[in-house]
Motif scaffolding. Structure first.
Motif, PDB file in Angstrom:
ATOM      1  N   VAL A 131     -43.883  21.358  -6.969  1.00  0.00           N
ATOM      2  CA  VAL A 131     -43.710  21.384  -5.650  1.00  0.00           C
ATOM      3  C   VAL A 131     -42.837  20.159  -5.154  1.00  0.00           C
ATOM      4  O   VAL A 131     -42.098  19.872  -4.443  1.00  0.00           O
ATOM      5  N   LYS A 132     -43.654  18.960  -5.535  1.00  0.00           N
ATOM      6  CA  LYS A 132     -42.915  17.792  -5.176  1.00  0.00           C
ATOM      7  C   LYS A 132     -41.409  17.466  -5.454  1.00  0.00           C
ATOM      8  O   LYS A 132     -40.555  16.910  -4.776  1.00  0.00           O
ATOM      9  N   LEU A 133     -41.468  17.929  -6.789  1.00  0.00           N
ATOM     10  CA  LEU A 133     -40.005  17.771  -7.471  1.00  0.00           C
ATOM     11  C   LEU A 133     -38.829  18.579  -6.472  1.00  0.00           C
ATOM     12  O   LEU A 133     -37.808  17.994  -6.440  1.00  0.00           O
ATOM     13  N   LYS A 134     -39.693  19.582  -6.359  1.00  0.00           N
ATOM     14  CA  LYS A 134     -38.739  20.615  -5.627  1.00  0.00           C
ATOM     15  C   LYS A 134     -38.154  20.106  -4.195  1.00  0.00           C
ATOM     16  O   LYS A 134     -37.177  20.235  -3.852  1.00  0.00           O
ATOM     17  N   ASN A 135     -39.072  19.636  -3.737  1.00  0.00           N
ATOM     18  CA  ASN A 135     -39.089  19.189  -2.244  1.00  0.00           C
ATOM     19  C   ASN A 135     -37.967  17.869  -2.586  1.00  0.00           C
ATOM     20  O   ASN A 135     -37.283  17.610  -1.571  1.00  0.00           O
ATOM     21  N   LEU A 136     -38.265  17.000  -3.258  1.00  0.00           N
ATOM     22  CA  LEU A 136     -37.461  15.907  -3.744  1.00  0.00           C
ATOM     23  C   LEU A 136     -35.879  16.206  -3.737  1.00  0.00           C
ATOM     24  O   LEU A 136     -35.149  15.315  -3.476  1.00  0.00           O
ATOM     25  N   ILE A 137     -35.745  17.358  -4.707  1.00  0.00           N
ATOM     26  CA  ILE A 137     -34.213  17.638  -4.882  1.00  0.00           C
ATOM     27  C   ILE A 137     -33.607  18.471  -3.661  1.00  0.00           C
ATOM     28  O   ILE A 137     -32.681  18.064  -3.281  1.00  0.00           O
ATOM     29  N   ASN A 138     -34.516  19.518  -3.283  1.00  0.00           N
ATOM     30  CA  ASN A 138     -34.072  20.355  -2.290  1.00  0.00           C
ATOM     31  C   ASN A 138     -32.445  20.913  -2.339  1.00  0.00           C
ATOM     32  O   ASN A 138     -31.719  20.627  -1.238  1.00  0.00           O
ATOM     33  N   THR A 139     -32.345  21.296  -3.445  1.00  0.00           N
ATOM     34  CA  THR A 139     -31.165  21.708  -3.532  1.00  0.00           C
ATOM     35  C   THR A 139     -30.918  22.634  -4.692  1.00  0.00           C
ATOM     36  O   THR A 139     -31.714  22.462  -5.693  1.00  0.00           O
TER      37      THR A 139
ATOM     38  N   ASN B 145     -28.296  22.322  -6.683  1.00  0.00           N
ATOM     39  CA  ASN B 145     -27.686  21.509  -7.734  1.00  0.00           C
ATOM     40  C   ASN B 145     -27.872  20.033  -7.781  1.00  0.00           C
ATOM     41  O   ASN B 145     -27.590  19.425  -7.046  1.00  0.00           O
ATOM     42  N   PRO B 146     -29.124  19.847  -8.520  1.00  0.00           N
ATOM     43  CA  PRO B 146     -29.705  20.274  -9.699  1.00  0.00           C
ATOM     44  C   PRO B 146     -30.660  21.538  -9.423  1.00  0.00           C
ATOM     45  O   PRO B 146     -31.234  21.360  -8.325  1.00  0.00           O
ATOM     46  N   ARG B 147     -30.898  22.727 -10.339  1.00  0.00           N
ATOM     47  CA  ARG B 147     -32.022  23.580 -10.181  1.00  0.00           C
ATOM     48  C   ARG B 147     -33.142  23.012 -11.200  1.00  0.00           C
ATOM     49  O   ARG B 147     -32.885  22.730 -12.307  1.00  0.00           O
ATOM     50  N   LEU B 148     -34.234  23.464 -10.580  1.00  0.00           N
ATOM     51  CA  LEU B 148     -35.568  22.950 -11.242  1.00  0.00           C
ATOM     52  C   LEU B 148     -36.091  24.065 -12.151  1.00  0.00           C
ATOM     53  O   LEU B 148     -36.043  25.260 -11.627  1.00  0.00           O
ATOM     54  N   TYR B 149     -36.502  23.857 -13.163  1.00  0.00           N
ATOM     55  CA  TYR B 149     -37.025  24.935 -14.306  1.00  0.00           C
ATOM     56  C   TYR B 149     -38.415  23.992 -14.669  1.00  0.00           C
ATOM     57  O   TYR B 149     -38.400  22.925 -14.868  1.00  0.00           O
ATOM     58  N   ARG B 150     -39.120  25.135 -15.215  1.00  0.00           N
ATOM     59  CA  ARG B 150     -40.294  24.682 -15.940  1.00  0.00           C
ATOM     60  C   ARG B 150     -40.260  25.441 -17.507  1.00  0.00           C
ATOM     61  O   ARG B 150     -39.936  26.457 -17.555  1.00  0.00           O
ATOM     62  N   LEU B 151     -40.084  24.367 -18.431  1.00  0.00           N
ATOM     63  CA  LEU B 151     -39.687  24.806 -19.696  1.00  0.00           C
ATOM     64  C   LEU B 151     -41.035  25.301 -20.323  1.00  0.00           C
ATOM     65  O   LEU B 151     -41.076  26.019 -21.344  1.00  0.00           O
ATOM     66  N   GLY B 152     -42.292  24.833 -20.019  1.00  0.00           N
ATOM     67  CA  GLY B 152     -43.510  25.259 -20.459  1.00  0.00           C
ATOM     68  C   GLY B 152     -44.377  23.901 -20.690  1.00  0.00           C
ATOM     69  O   GLY B 152     -43.838  22.844 -20.898  1.00  0.00           O
ATOM     70  N   GLY B 153     -45.821  24.225 -20.492  1.00  0.00           N
ATOM     71  CA  GLY B 153     -46.775  23.104 -20.626  1.00  0.00           C
ATOM     72  C   GLY B 153     -46.481  22.283 -19.772  1.00  0.00           C
ATOM     73  O   GLY B 153     -46.345  22.507 -18.324  1.00  0.00           O
ATOM     74  N   ASP B 154     -46.172  20.899 -20.103  1.00  0.00           N
ATOM     75  CA  ASP B 154     -45.958  19.552 -19.206  1.00  0.00           C
ATOM     76  C   ASP B 154     -44.345  19.279 -19.020  1.00  0.00           C
ATOM     77  O   ASP B 154     -44.248  18.032 -18.845  1.00  0.00           O
ATOM     78  N   GLU B 155     -43.583  20.289 -19.242  1.00  0.00           N
ATOM     79  CA  GLU B 155     -42.118  19.858 -19.525  1.00  0.00           C
ATOM     80  C   GLU B 155     -41.416  20.574 -18.512  1.00  0.00           C
ATOM     81  O   GLU B 155     -41.617  22.062 -18.438  1.00  0.00           O
ATOM     82  N   PHE B 156     -40.169  19.996 -17.734  1.00  0.00           N
ATOM     83  CA  PHE B 156     -39.586  20.504 -16.894  1.00  0.00           C
ATOM     84  C   PHE B 156     -38.163  20.032 -17.057  1.00  0.00           C
ATOM     85  O   PHE B 156     -37.954  19.282 -17.729  1.00  0.00           O
ATOM     86  N   ALA B 157     -37.395  20.756 -16.272  1.00  0.00           N
ATOM     87  CA  ALA B 157     -35.870  20.671 -16.782  1.00  0.00           C
ATOM     88  C   ALA B 157     -34.948  20.613 -15.372  1.00  0.00           C
ATOM     89  O   ALA B 157     -35.311  21.545 -14.229  1.00  0.00           O
ATOM     90  N   LEU B 158     -34.108  19.732 -15.115  1.00  0.00           N
ATOM     91  CA  LEU B 158     -32.965  19.888 -14.017  1.00  0.00           C
ATOM     92  C   LEU B 158     -31.791  20.012 -14.505  1.00  0.00           C
ATOM     93  O   LEU B 158     -31.270  19.457 -15.715  1.00  0.00           O
ATOM     94  N   LEU B 159     -31.008  21.127 -13.863  1.00  0.00           N
ATOM     95  CA  LEU B 159     -29.661  21.564 -14.712  1.00  0.00           C
ATOM     96  C   LEU B 159     -28.606  21.243 -13.532  1.00  0.00           C
ATOM     97  O   LEU B 159     -28.745  21.563 -12.372  1.00  0.00           O
ATOM     98  N   PHE B 160     -27.637  20.615 -13.642  1.00  0.00           N
ATOM     99  CA  PHE B 160     -26.540  20.179 -12.828  1.00  0.00           C
ATOM    100  C   PHE B 160     -25.378  21.298 -13.230  1.00  0.00           C
ATOM    101  O   PHE B 160     -25.045  21.163 -14.603  1.00  0.00           O
TER     102      PHE B 160
END
Length: 650
Positions: free
Chosen positions: A300-308, A310-325
């Motif tokens: 939630v905090k990452l999503k609010n921080l980006i708020n767009t 582009n980049p889009r936020l993903y959870r790859l699994g476990g404790d790993e996330f990704a941002l795609l531009f």
């Protein structure tokens, strides 16, 4: 016109019924004849076997007691009493005791069967009885059966004919009803004025059909509404399944599969992988429930921080996330973004009860066209290895990528080598320095490659240790080495790492193989990487247990890099293998000579034998021999071979 059609249909139905009836009659007749014949024969055979089974115990006793005449008399009586038995032959211990055959056996329909005669109250076979049994009364029974069957089938044919005539009359009202139903739809009305007043079943059908149409109309309307509801449900479930496929259930973010699909649709892109450091400790300390809550809060905090988007936020699994531009960013832009992201993540606070938690992350970034997810992952590993917050994939990292690909390829080769039995031990002699004859061999792992070449462990062993195949390789070496020297006078040593001797499965397999091949007095367990010993108590217990079985213990690569001489020499060892780096230059380096001399002197005082590795020429051999080294090993004597002599100097 209708009358002509009706008569035509009636004739057709009658014709079809007649053909079917005759076909059924013929089919039934010939089927019954065939089945009946087999049934009669089977019955006669069963009767014959019952007759013979009744006399077998008596015959068995007579033969066992040596009363062959009694057995013959019994056979004669059975032959006279049963007209269907045409002949009997009695065999005892492969000798014919009696043979009886009626003269009229020719041109008879008969069968022959055999019964085994066993010793009384035992399953031991003592002879056989062969019986010729007649079918002569079968034809009489069959003739009677045919006459009865033909009369029965004739009656059936007559009934079928009469029924077909009646059926033709019965069907005519249904033609009109069928014609009305042929074009029926819920929007049309059904009327049967010619039949509705009849008091029979046809009238009932007509009245029921007319009353049914109202219910059909209501049902059709209901069904139409239900179809609309089902379509909506299908769309809803499709959306739900798509969400399950592409959406992470814990955080509600798009998942790895969605990221891969999005990447495939972008010609250029940039990606950042974010990994929470030491998240396992949070799970271990607070439990998985709290760990999941922190992951959701972090998302939630990452999503609010980006708020767009582009980049889009993903959870790859476990404790790993990704941002795609959705565009290829320059290195400076990526660095600027990562610096900003790092500061914002460091400010994040996560509350659990009266405790405030902060998270530390490692990040890997990459930009370009193809394979950027894998490149970002390589950059992430690079950041973790260097203990940096982030790393950006560089062209130099292609070497790491190639090494990674090489490792993956070798893991495949290891799997294939195990499956195809291409993991083999090679043997290098260990020579007595006084007699210059082999006293045993060191077993060294090799893999036979697809092209037949021999691959040394330096190429694959470290990769194997990071895979699930390492234990399999150790197990294969133990099994094959013990088997090879099971019929030998030579001793042989097997290399075991500290990880091996602390693995209960490996230890169990080792003990099982030693016992199976009876090599407890030949095997030497050679401990490699002994400088990595941390729990000396466990290692000491293992050594003691194996020595009680009869094994000997050797410490490999002794003499350099050790800060634990005191601990090592307290272990119950039999051999010290002096490190090859000391032996290689012993003729030129006085310090090496001094260290080796000290080791040999100290080992002999402790009652421990010494072995020099890397003896590559005569000069080195004479030097270590003069220093009192007990055994030598190296290319001066022989290189490792797959097959060696099994007789040694003991």
């Amino acid at each position: 016109m209708l009358l002509n059609i009706s008569k035509s249909l009636s004739r057709r139905i009658l014709t079809y019924f007649f053909i079917v009836s005759i076909s059924l009659i013929l089919l039934i007749f010939y089927t019954f004849e065939a089945v009946g014949k087999e049934a009669f024969k089977s019955l006669e055979k069963s009767k014959a076997e019952v007759v013979i089974d009744t006399i077998i115990p008596t015959v068995s006793m007579d033969l066992y007691l040596g009363m062959d005449d009694q057995a013959k008399q019994l056979i004669e009586n059975i032959l006279k009493a049963n007209k269907n038995i045409l002949g009997i032959t009695l065999i005892h211990n492969k000798k014919v005791v009696a043979t009886y055959m009626k003269q009229n056996i020719r041109n008879k329909d008969y069968f022959v069967f055999t019964k085994t005669i066993t010793k009384p109250n035992s399953k031991e076979k003592i002879g056989n009885i062969y019986v010729v049994y007649s079918y002569e009364h079968y034809e009489e029974i069959i003739d009677k059966y045919k006459k009865i069957l033909l009369m029965f089938l004739g009656g059936i044919a007559l009934l079928l004919f009469l029924f077909s005539v009646y059926l033709e009359q019965l069907l005519s009202p249904f033609k009109a009803i069928v014609a009305a139903l042929a074009d029926y739809s819920p929007k049309k009305d059904l009327h049967f004025p010619d039949f509705i007043h009849r008091e029979d079943e046809i009238g009932s059908i007509a009245r029921v059909l007319e009353s049914m149409q109202n219910r059909i109309k209501k049902y059709a309307l209901k069904q139409e509404n239900m179809n609309k509801i089902l379509e909506e449900k299908v769309q809803e479930k499709t959306k739900e399944l798509r969400n399950r496929l592409y959406i992470d259930s814990l955080t509600g973010l798009a998942n790895r599969l969605k990221l891969q699909e999005d990447l495939s649709q972008l010609p250029h892109a940039s990606i950042v992988i974010i990994n929470i450091d030491s998240f396992k400790e949070i799970n271990d300390l607070f439990g998985h429930k709290i760990g999941d809550k922190i992951l959701k809060d972090f998302a939630v905090k990452l999503k609010n921080l980006i708020n767009t988007n582009n980049p889009r936020l993903y959870r790859l699994g476990g404790d790993e996330f990704a941002l795609l531009f959705h565009n290829k960013m320059s290195r400076d832009d990526i660095k600027l973004f990562l610096d900003s992201l790092t500061k914002n993540i460091e400010k994040m606070v996560f509350v659990h009860g009266d405790k405030e938690l902060s998270l530390h992350v490692s990040m890997g970034a990459a930009a370009g066209e193809k394979g950027i997810l894998e490149k970002a992952d390589i950059a992430l590993k690079k950041a973790k290895k260097a203990r940096r917050v982030y790393a950006i994939y560089e062209y130099d990292d292609a070497k790491v990528e190639k090494e990674y690909e090489k490792n993956i390829e070798w893991i495949k080769k290891l799997k294939r080598s195990i499956e195809l039995d291409r993991v083999v031990p090679f043997f290098q002699p260990i020579v007595n320095t006084q007699t210059r004859k082999p006293k045993g061999y060191e077993c060294l792992i090799r893999i036979i490659d697809d092209n037949g070449s021999v691959v040394s462990p330096g190429v694959f062993l470290e990769i194997a240790k990071k895979s699930r195949y390492y234990n399999r390789l150790t197990g294969i070496m133990i099994e094959k080495s013990c088997q090879y020297f099971s019929q030998s006078t030579c001793s042989f040593s097997i290399n075991l790492s500290i990880l091996d001797i602390l693995d209960p499965n490996i230890v169990a397999h080792l003990k099982e193989s030693i016992q199976k091949y009876e090599v407890e007095n030949k095997i030497i367990l050679e401990i490699v990487e002994s400088e990595g010993i941390e729990n000396y108590e466990l290692v000491y217990n293992f050594f003691t247990e194996m020595k009680e079985i009869g094994c000997q213990i050797a410490i490999d690569d002794f003499g350099t890099g050790y800060s634990n001489f005191e601990h090592i020499l307290k272990l119950p060892i039999d051999y010290i293998k002096i490190d090859g780096s000391l032996i290689e230059n012993i003729c030129e380096n006085e310090d090496s000579e001094l260290i080796v001399s000290t080791i040999v002197d100290f080992a002999h005082k402790k009652g421990i034998k010494t072995v020099s590795e890397y003896v590559s020429n005569k000069e080195i051999f004479e030097k270590i021999r003069s220093l009192g080294v007990d055994y030598a090993q190296g290319f001066y004597f022989d290189k490792p071979k797959q097959y060696v002599e099994k007789d040694c100097d003991i």
